[in-house]
Design a protein around this motif. Sequence first.
Motif, mmCIF file in Angstrom:
data_model
loop_
_atom_site.group_PDB
_atom_site.id
_atom_site.type_symbol
_atom_site.label_atom_id
_atom_site.label_comp_id
_atom_site.label_asym_id
_atom_site.label_seq_id
_atom_site.Cartn_x
_atom_site.Cartn_y
_atom_site.Cartn_z
ATOM 1 N N ILE A 214 0.924 -1.600 -0.094
ATOM 2 C CA ILE A 214 -0.543 -0.220 0.076
ATOM 3 C C ILE A 214 0.957 1.091 0.328
ATOM 4 C CG2 ILE A 214 -1.642 1.389 1.596
ATOM 5 C CD1 ILE A 214 -2.629 -1.123 2.424
ATOM 6 N N LYS A 215 1.666 1.146 0.773
ATOM 7 C CA LYS A 215 2.842 2.685 0.811
ATOM 8 C C LYS A 215 3.766 3.013 0.230
ATOM 9 C CE LYS A 215 4.798 3.549 4.539
ATOM 10 N NZ LYS A 215 4.456 4.706 5.756
ATOM 11 N N ASP A 216 4.082 1.784 -0.480
ATOM 12 C CA ASP A 216 4.915 2.011 -1.649
ATOM 13 C C ASP A 216 4.928 1.330 -3.180
ATOM 14 O OD1 ASP A 216 6.848 2.312 0.279
ATOM 15 O OD2 ASP A 216 8.361 1.864 -0.610
ATOM 16 N N LYS A 217 3.894 1.155 -2.940
ATOM 17 C CA LYS A 217 4.008 0.149 -4.832
ATOM 18 C C LYS A 217 2.042 0.418 -5.296
ATOM 19 C CE LYS A 217 7.445 -1.637 -4.562
ATOM 20 N NZ LYS A 217 8.661 -1.376 -4.996
ATOM 21 N N SER A 218 1.474 0.849 -4.376
ATOM 22 C CA SER A 218 -0.019 1.847 -4.942
ATOM 23 C C SER A 218 -0.110 3.069 -4.977
ATOM 24 C CB SER A 218 -0.642 0.880 -4.564
ATOM 25 O OG SER A 218 -0.367 1.935 -2.608
ATOM 26 N N VAL A 219 -1.259 3.000 -5.970
ATOM 27 C CA VAL A 219 -2.181 3.897 -6.268
ATOM 28 C C VAL A 219 -2.049 4.874 -4.994
ATOM 29 C CG1 VAL A 219 -3.279 4.988 -7.633
ATOM 30 C CG2 VAL A 219 -2.100 3.073 -8.758
ATOM 31 N N SER B 362 -0.244 3.289 -13.841
ATOM 32 C CA SER B 362 -1.109 2.546 -12.763
ATOM 33 C C SER B 362 -1.775 0.966 -13.589
ATOM 34 C CB SER B 362 -1.941 2.990 -12.613
ATOM 35 O OG SER B 362 -2.910 3.669 -12.875
ATOM 36 N N TYR B 363 -1.696 0.187 -13.350
ATOM 37 C CA TYR B 363 -2.447 -0.884 -13.703
ATOM 38 C C TYR B 363 -3.636 -1.280 -12.082
ATOM 39 C CZ TYR B 363 1.427 -1.193 -16.461
ATOM 40 O OH TYR B 363 2.823 -1.474 -17.408
ATOM 41 N N LEU B 367 0.825 0.790 -8.864
ATOM 42 C CA LEU B 367 1.466 2.270 -9.599
ATOM 43 C C LEU B 367 3.094 1.330 -9.848
ATOM 44 C CD1 LEU B 367 1.364 5.802 -10.032
ATOM 45 C CD2 LEU B 367 2.628 5.634 -8.084
ATOM 46 N N SER B 368 3.397 1.320 -11.726
ATOM 47 C CA SER B 368 4.461 1.231 -11.397
ATOM 48 C C SER B 368 6.026 1.800 -11.652
ATOM 49 C CB SER B 368 4.210 0.493 -13.593
ATOM 50 O OG SER B 368 5.658 0.360 -14.003
ATOM 51 N N LYS B 369 6.666 1.682 -10.817
ATOM 52 C CA LYS B 369 8.047 2.899 -9.997
ATOM 53 C C LYS B 369 8.724 2.268 -11.714
ATOM 54 C CE LYS B 369 8.723 4.068 -5.651
ATOM 55 N NZ LYS B 369 8.698 3.234 -4.511
ATOM 56 N N GLY B 370 9.009 2.437 -12.322
ATOM 57 C CA GLY B 370 9.736 1.857 -13.534
ATOM 58 C C GLY B 370 8.949 2.909 -15.022
ATOM 59 N N LYS B 371 7.580 2.440 -14.531
ATOM 60 C CA LYS B 371 6.569 4.066 -15.718
ATOM 61 C C LYS B 371 7.076 5.194 -15.316
ATOM 62 C CE LYS B 371 3.639 1.652 -18.218
ATOM 63 N NZ LYS B 371 2.328 1.550 -19.049
#
Lengths: 353, 497
Positions: A214-219, B362-363, B367-371
């Motif tokens: 949630i914190k690092d990888k999500s919208v 985002s998908y 959220l894609s850090k790479g993008k």
Amino acid sequence: MNNYILSKKLFRNELSTFYSFLIGFIIALFVGSLILLIQDKNPIDVFSLMLKLSVGSINSLSNSLNKAIPLILAGLGISIINSVRLWNIGAEGQIFMGALALNFFYINTSIQNSALYIFLLLTASFIGGSICILIPALTKVLFGVNEIITTLLTNYIVFGLTIYLINGVWKDPASLNFPAAAYVSELVYLPIIVGKLSSGFLICIIFTLLAFYIKDKSVFGYEMRIAGGSELTAIYAGISAKQKAFLAMLIGGGFAGLAGGIELLSQTHRVSTGISQGFGYTAIIVAAITGMRPLGIFLVGCLFGALTIGGSVIQTIGVSSYIAEIIQATTLFGALVAQFFFSYEIKKKVENG
Amino acid sequence: MTVPILEVKDISKTFGKVKALDSVDFFLQKGVVHGLLGENGAGKSSLMNVLSGIYIPEQGTIKVQNKKIDKLNPELASSLGIGMVHQEFRLIENFTIKDNLTLSKANIFLENFKEAYLKYSEIFSLNSSYNTLVKDLSVGEKQKVEIMKLIFKNSAIMLLDEPTAVLTPQETSQLKISLETLSKEDEKTIVLITHKLKEIKDFTETIFVMKNGKMVAENLQTDEVSDKHLIELMMGEIKTISIRKDNLKGETKLEVQNISLINNDEVNVLNDISFNIKSGEILGVAGVSGNGQVELANVICGIQQEFNGKVLINSNDVSGKGVKSRKKLNLSYIPENRLGVGLAPGVSVLDNSAIREYFKASYGPHLSKGKMVNYLNDLIKQFSIKAPDVKAEISTLSGGNMQKLLMGRELISNPEVIVAAQPTRGLDVSAVESIHKLIINQRNEGSAVLLISEDLDELFKLSDRIIVLYEGRIIKEVDIESANIESLGLAMAGINE
């Protein structure tokens, strides 16, 4: 002596939080040793005994990890809420509320399938934690009331509610004069994985990964960061800062509520004042030491769990269990000071050379 | 030539590795208005801070009235009659004008304050009683009090750091007259620090030019020197970009119809505003700040959603819809407040770079850090942004690079409509040039641009048409060919002949 100024470092080492923790922990061991020396105890003996009795066997290790579960879950909740730069001081109350909600659900329902029942009971405890933080969340987003004060105050309200319930309507006649609610059925006990380790620890691992995601990888995590950075930027970006803050608080409260639920189903098996022994407050220390990083919270939570167990066993050789709390608190203090020196540097003042 | 009232020779001052002042010579003649010209960061303020005793130089000599001063400090400078007006006012807001003026122990008009106040408030045309609280004054009036403070503590040498930055054209010409009077009647020695060419030509008798910490020209007579020469001195070389004003204008991209807005204090901040902008056109919005510019931008960009009237982007009615509906129609907004609105402080460069289009990386909930990183690298390359560590906080970038990141983020997708508010405020000349280039390129690509600016030079340079906002109304609208600075300046002050 005004020739030196403090200036913020532009770049920080990525591992600085970890180093700060190490420095803090070493300082804490040193301070603990001094106190033990004053009491004429050999620190090395005491610490090695603590180590042995907290991680030396499967049983002691699982005791330590069981203690870590509420610290980690409540710490994760605090770190999620901190994504929007808000502080949750109310994890202690949320833990109790989680247990109360679980018990309320338990009393009023009856489900045969124990796995499903456990799942629903834990869901109830999560929701309980969210309900507990609902009023601070609403007053924060609607009127801007300082959440530090309101979340702290809810602790006292919920603790009072717990006392009221276990002395009144929920009081188990079989517990005689000890105020506590009735035990839950063994059917809904969380199963043991190995030794004494509760399966709550697996839930804890899953929720650690969930919080990290949630914190690092999500919208949602991204939107929380922007909202935490500046409400005006969030509005400019089309993000409702208030909505993110509200959701973050409900989720974070839910994490702490779940901690109370797991504690009930795996340790106390009933509602009593023993649901939490200040876990919600220690969780603040855990979260702050790690700079609000979920994986760090997991590791430091385990360490603090071991310290608590270690602290309780050394009482048998006449050392107060407070030594563990002193070490925990001094670690935070040392780590914060170390973080300060990682973030700032003392420079010679140039203007007046 | 008479002996200078103040003379410094061979002054050097370094900060870390930066030579702020590199063997600078400078001198002032009594009763003359001097101009000190230079870009931001040329060393003007450093030199003034040396003169007022705040910075101690590593080498060089300072002479006041031909007497060598060994260790100048702020107190000594003040007693030698050197006074400075800083860009940020140093007034006590809750004190009256009188209290502020008489605060200094060097105050010379304690006995006959009333007569002195009468005399100088007339010179400055300050129409407030001396019992008025400073917080109730306008910015222009506060500045008058700030300058009068120097007179009241008997400063013979008055250093004014960018005094016109906060003034309307009318206030600026008023200040010019006041300073002339002071230099002639009271024999005050005045130094005007600025990077605005027009003012230095209007205000001063003699000009000094600094560049990169060096004094590149001394004591040029204002009457004799040409603009072109001054620009060459200040900038090294002139990079004039020729701007075609016969640019192709296409169909209407942005339409604003009868917008009115009443704010929380029940003030009519926007009043029946209508205009439209075609593809390939820049509409300049002039006006003194606080006349509805921010509110207008917020209405157009969807931040302010409750208002009367209509906003259409490419004929799509977006009134009552939010920021995201505008983004879908490819509108970009470069807000006036860079750090705090356009960029989130305390958040990383990477996160800040994605604010406009993060949902494209985002998908679902992921959220894609790479993008995001790829997108930022594109920005860094295309807009030559200097960002040493993209994971570091945004405040590790310089002001110019922050603005480039913000502009780049908003422009990289070739927006249909651009709303840019004060895009060059506070930037140095070369950064201003590159921002102007970006806006013009975007116009040539077919964007419709709404350019809100307080800098009339900028508006004249870039706009195809100009509207003037005054108290929430469009008080004037002109094509660039028929526009002139004086009538626009009057319109900014609410006078439309």
